[in-house]
Design a protein around this motif. Sequence first.
Motif, PDB file in Angstrom:
ATOM      1  N   GLN A   1       0.828  -1.199   0.000  1.00 59.27           N
ATOM      2  CA  GLN A   1       0.000   0.000   0.000  1.00 59.27           C
ATOM      3  C   GLN A   1       0.871   1.261   0.000  1.00 59.27           C
ATOM      4  O   GLN A   1       0.640   2.194  -0.775  1.00 59.27           O
ATOM      5  CB  GLN A   1      -0.930   0.009   1.210  1.00 59.27           C
ATOM      6  N   GLY A   2       1.883   1.304   0.862  1.00 65.03           N
ATOM      7  CA  GLY A   2       2.770   2.463   0.917  1.00 65.03           C
ATOM      8  C   GLY A   2       3.570   2.622  -0.361  1.00 65.03           C
ATOM      9  O   GLY A   2       3.780   3.743  -0.856  1.00 65.03           O
ATOM     10  N   PHE A   3       4.034   1.507  -0.918  1.00 68.32           N
ATOM     11  CA  PHE A   3       4.793   1.543  -2.164  1.00 68.32           C
ATOM     12  C   PHE A   3       3.916   2.059  -3.302  1.00 68.32           C
ATOM     13  O   PHE A   3       4.347   2.858  -4.137  1.00 68.32           O
ATOM     14  CB  PHE A   3       5.324   0.144  -2.481  1.00 68.32           C
ATOM     15  N   ASN A   4       2.661   1.625  -3.334  1.00 63.03           N
ATOM     16  CA  ASN A   4       1.722   2.093  -4.349  1.00 63.03           C
ATOM     17  C   ASN A   4       1.481   3.593  -4.221  1.00 63.03           C
ATOM     18  O   ASN A   4       1.369   4.304  -5.228  1.00 63.03           O
ATOM     19  CB  ASN A   4       0.397   1.335  -4.213  1.00 63.03           C
ATOM     20  N   GLN A   5       1.407   4.092  -3.003  1.00 62.03           N
ATOM     21  CA  GLN A   5       1.206   5.526  -2.798  1.00 62.03           C
ATOM     22  C   GLN A   5       2.406   6.330  -3.279  1.00 62.03           C
ATOM     23  O   GLN A   5       2.242   7.400  -3.887  1.00 62.03           O
ATOM     24  CB  GLN A   5       0.915   5.800  -1.318  1.00 62.03           C
ATOM     25  N   VAL A   6       3.616   5.835  -3.030  1.00 57.50           N
ATOM     26  CA  VAL A   6       4.812   6.513  -3.536  1.00 57.50           C
ATOM     27  C   VAL A   6       4.781   6.558  -5.053  1.00 57.50           C
ATOM     28  O   VAL A   6       5.135   7.573  -5.672  1.00 57.50           O
ATOM     29  CB  VAL A   6       6.095   5.809  -3.046  1.00 57.50           C
ATOM     30  N   MET A   7       4.349   5.448  -5.670  1.00 51.76           N
ATOM     31  CA  MET A   7       4.297   5.380  -7.124  1.00 51.76           C
ATOM     32  C   MET A   7       3.071   6.095  -7.697  1.00 51.76           C
ATOM     33  O   MET A   7       2.748   5.943  -8.870  1.00 51.76           O
ATOM     34  CB  MET A   7       4.299   3.914  -7.575  1.00 51.76           C
ATOM     35  N   THR A   8       2.399   6.871  -6.873  1.00 49.36           N
ATOM     36  CA  THR A   8       1.295   7.711  -7.325  1.00 49.36           C
ATOM     37  C   THR A   8       1.502   9.150  -6.864  1.00 49.36           C
ATOM     38  O   THR A   8       1.520  10.080  -7.665  1.00 49.36           O
ATOM     39  CB  THR A   8      -0.052   7.193  -6.787  1.00 49.36           C
ATOM     40  N   PHE A   9       1.653   9.336  -5.547  1.00 48.12           N
ATOM     41  CA  PHE A   9       1.733  10.668  -4.948  1.00 48.12           C
ATOM     42  C   PHE A   9       3.159  11.190  -4.787  1.00 48.12           C
ATOM     43  O   PHE A   9       3.334  12.325  -4.364  1.00 48.12           O
ATOM     44  CB  PHE A   9       1.089  10.663  -3.557  1.00 48.12           C
ATOM     45  N   TRP A  10       4.185  10.359  -5.015  1.00 49.98           N
ATOM     46  CA  TRP A  10       5.602  10.630  -4.730  1.00 49.98           C
ATOM     47  C   TRP A  10       5.955  10.326  -3.272  1.00 49.98           C
ATOM     48  O   TRP A  10       7.124  10.353  -2.905  1.00 49.98           O
ATOM     49  CB  TRP A  10       6.016  12.077  -5.018  1.00 49.98           C
TER      50      TRP A  10
ATOM     51  N   ALA B   1      -8.326   6.134  -3.340  1.00 50.77           N
ATOM     52  CA  ALA B   1      -9.281   5.737  -2.300  1.00 50.77           C
ATOM     53  C   ALA B   1      -8.671   5.935  -0.918  1.00 50.77           C
ATOM     54  O   ALA B   1      -9.363   6.358   0.018  1.00 50.77           O
ATOM     55  CB  ALA B   1      -9.688   4.277  -2.500  1.00 50.77           C
ATOM     56  N   ASP B   2      -7.369   5.632  -0.773  1.00 47.55           N
ATOM     57  CA  ASP B   2      -6.684   5.860   0.504  1.00 47.55           C
ATOM     58  C   ASP B   2      -6.755   7.327   0.884  1.00 47.55           C
ATOM     59  O   ASP B   2      -7.000   7.676   2.055  1.00 47.55           O
ATOM     60  CB  ASP B   2      -5.213   5.440   0.406  1.00 47.55           C
ATOM     61  N   LEU B   3      -6.523   8.209  -0.088  1.00 44.83           N
ATOM     62  CA  LEU B   3      -6.545   9.644   0.175  1.00 44.83           C
ATOM     63  C   LEU B   3      -7.950  10.130   0.491  1.00 44.83           C
ATOM     64  O   LEU B   3      -8.150  10.965   1.384  1.00 44.83           O
ATOM     65  CB  LEU B   3      -5.983  10.402  -1.027  1.00 44.83           C
ATOM     66  N   THR B   4      -8.932   9.611  -0.208  1.00 42.20           N
ATOM     67  CA  THR B   4     -10.315  10.038  -0.003  1.00 42.20           C
ATOM     68  C   THR B   4     -10.749   9.823   1.442  1.00 42.20           C
ATOM     69  O   THR B   4     -11.430  10.668   2.037  1.00 42.20           O
ATOM     70  CB  THR B   4     -11.251   9.270  -0.953  1.00 42.20           C
ATOM     71  N   VAL B   5     -10.348   8.710   2.023  1.00 40.37           N
ATOM     72  CA  VAL B   5     -10.699   8.404   3.409  1.00 40.37           C
ATOM     73  C   VAL B   5     -10.134   9.453   4.366  1.00 40.37           C
ATOM     74  O   VAL B   5     -10.736   9.764   5.400  1.00 40.37           O
ATOM     75  CB  VAL B   5     -10.173   6.999   3.791  1.00 40.37           C
ATOM     76  N   ALA B   6      -8.974  10.031   4.002  1.00 40.12           N
ATOM     77  CA  ALA B   6      -8.299  10.973   4.901  1.00 40.12           C
ATOM     78  C   ALA B   6      -8.748  12.417   4.713  1.00 40.12           C
ATOM     79  O   ALA B   6      -8.321  13.297   5.466  1.00 40.12           O
ATOM     80  CB  ALA B   6      -6.780  10.876   4.684  1.00 40.12           C
ATOM     81  N   LEU B   7      -9.603  12.701   3.730  1.00 34.91           N
ATOM     82  CA  LEU B   7     -10.005  14.083   3.459  1.00 34.91           C
ATOM     83  C   LEU B   7     -10.902  14.633   4.566  1.00 34.91           C
ATOM     84  O   LEU B   7     -11.728  13.906   5.122  1.00 34.91           O
ATOM     85  CB  LEU B   7     -10.767  14.156   2.129  1.00 34.91           C
ATOM     86  N   PRO B   8     -10.765  15.925   4.876  1.00 38.68           N
ATOM     87  CA  PRO B   8     -11.697  16.536   5.837  1.00 38.68           C
ATOM     88  C   PRO B   8     -13.094  16.631   5.243  1.00 38.68           C
ATOM     89  O   PRO B   8     -13.262  16.691   4.014  1.00 38.68           O
ATOM     90  CB  PRO B   8     -11.088  17.924   6.076  1.00 38.68           C
TER      91      PRO B   8
END
Length: 672
Positions: free
Chosen positions: A177-186, A462-469
């Motif tokens: 999951q973390g590796f996928n986020q790096v390969m998307t968000f940096w 989807a990971d980011l969406t969960v964290a949005l205010p």
Amino acid sequence: MCGITGIMQLDGDPVCQHTLRQMVATLRHRGPDAAGVTVDGPVGLGHARLSIIDVVGGRQPMSTRDGMLTVTFNGEIFNFVELREELKARGHQFRTRSDTEVVLHAYREYGERCVEHFNGQWALAVWDRARRRLFLSRDRMGVRPLYYTNTGAAFLFASEVKALMAHPAVSCELDPQGFNQVMTFWCPLAPTTVFRDIRELPPGHNLILEDGHITTHRYWQLHYSDEAESLGLDGCAERLLELLTDAARLRLRSDVPVGAYLSGGLDSSIIATLVRSQTPRLQTFSVMFDESEYDESRYQQQVVQCLGTDHTSVYCDAAAIARVFPGVVLHTERPVLRSAPAPLYLLSQLVRASRLKVVLTGEGADEILGGYDLFKEDKVRRFCAAQPDSAARTALFRKLYPYMPNLQAQSPEWLRSFFGVRPEALNHRFFSHLPRWELTAQLKRLLSPDWAAELADCNAEADLTVALPGSYDAWRPFCRAQYLETALLLPGYILSSQGDRMAMAHGIEGRFPFLDHRVVEFAATIPPRWKMRGLREKYILKRAAGHLVPKSIADRPKQPYRAPDTTSFFDTQTGMARAPYVDELLSFSRICADDVFRADAVDRLVAKARAGKIVGTRDHMALLAVLSTQILLDQFHRGAAGNANQAPVTNIQKAHAPLDSREPDTTLSTHQ
């Protein structure tokens, strides 16, 4: 700054002091001046100290007189003088002049809400002996890092992942999951990291461990509005400068000399000017490049001459980047997709050799005041998407990147495709960032079948969406784009890979006036049209403080900080790698053995790099992603970190030397 770590045995066993000291030892680059541990049965706190406030009396871990509270603290509470007086008035007695002791008494007075009284940057842990409670906190903006893990028998925390891995119960495995986020968000999205079962406390959060239960709580949240509109444009500019000036004043509190970085851009120039107005002497530091595409030294010199600072530069070429890149990855503790952290690694090494420990910088201005090209690009993309067939509107893309001359010759069709002008995406909550993330996500095509399968069920958006205010979707598009930069990329990449980690690799504390929470909160109330007027970025900042710096600095367009990428690792004239580790880690056999990437695809990419045929951003990022991941595996899986950050820097230039001089005048060494 410092390095902190600790252990709480959940099984009730006493803490092993030897293990705790080993964990502290991995952080000595963060705190080369002193180290200490405190053990209270099943709880142990460790500290590696960089002495800045109360050099003699501020040793840690620090306890209250009665021994009921103990803290290990990484950071600075810049308003500690005022807080100490407030706490004295409430009956608290102090033994030291340190801000660390203020943290202890503030916790005793206010409990976990003490952090709401802090103006600063921190990662801290308080052991509350009476309540058998461990309290952790990280500053609002995520300036200082804090990681933790639960082994089952013990809860561990530390400033860096390498300290956790010094514990025998912690293993090193990449987290899909973390590796996928790096390969998307940096960067990974806290609390996720690139290591399985290791978590990062998000910015603006507290964590409490009590009775074997872990709870986290957000104590601060960024929110956008137009409230500052009532002040009028000039009143808003005046208030911004007032807050920024006071933020710089507070960040000059130190018992050791304070310097400043000068990039040649508006933000660092304003900070250096505010600092210079409050101190009789100022040392400034810059990076120079041999390629004019990246070099800003002539602008740096204009500010130096205007302010009369004692200036030193480090000359950075491709060979230097290749030499120190393993050290960069060792300290970022994650894959990096650009070489940009490497010059900052060299710069902090220069500061340390100059016998300074503290620098003020301009980080944060682009995020909070709308300075990035991404904000302009989002504005043009929205304008074009409303009438996608308009050639006149599409032509505006040619005005965005004056440092990319190849854009001028492209057709309207090419421009619309490249910038992702898709009317159907206008209502997407992440419209501003889709082109960047989609481009970065293409790197996953290089993954081996096994890792492609690992990432198949991962969804970064989807990971980011969960964290949005909850209020995110109600904000204006410009504010949503700002939030994504401020809450995601700023702490996850700018302040970590390029900030805390590169500075603390050599025991240098960075301080960031633009990230004073009062400045950030006020900036969030400024109407977007005052942040970006037309396509003129940071308009309100230029109106507020442009008169403080040379006109050439105030009027120049934004030039993003960049460094040579693939050419830093391959000499395109000879096709040779610039360092032996490059050939070794990118070899067909090593790629096959590690099995994260497809060896055939990497071979083709490396061949392009050797031949100098990499021209697109995607391929540059791809090479850096593969190389940095391979270095990470080598260092953390194979334990080959060794002396990766011991490479000396030799290309240093004083301001009074001719600008074309390249002769080294000293050699720097790390403090590890």
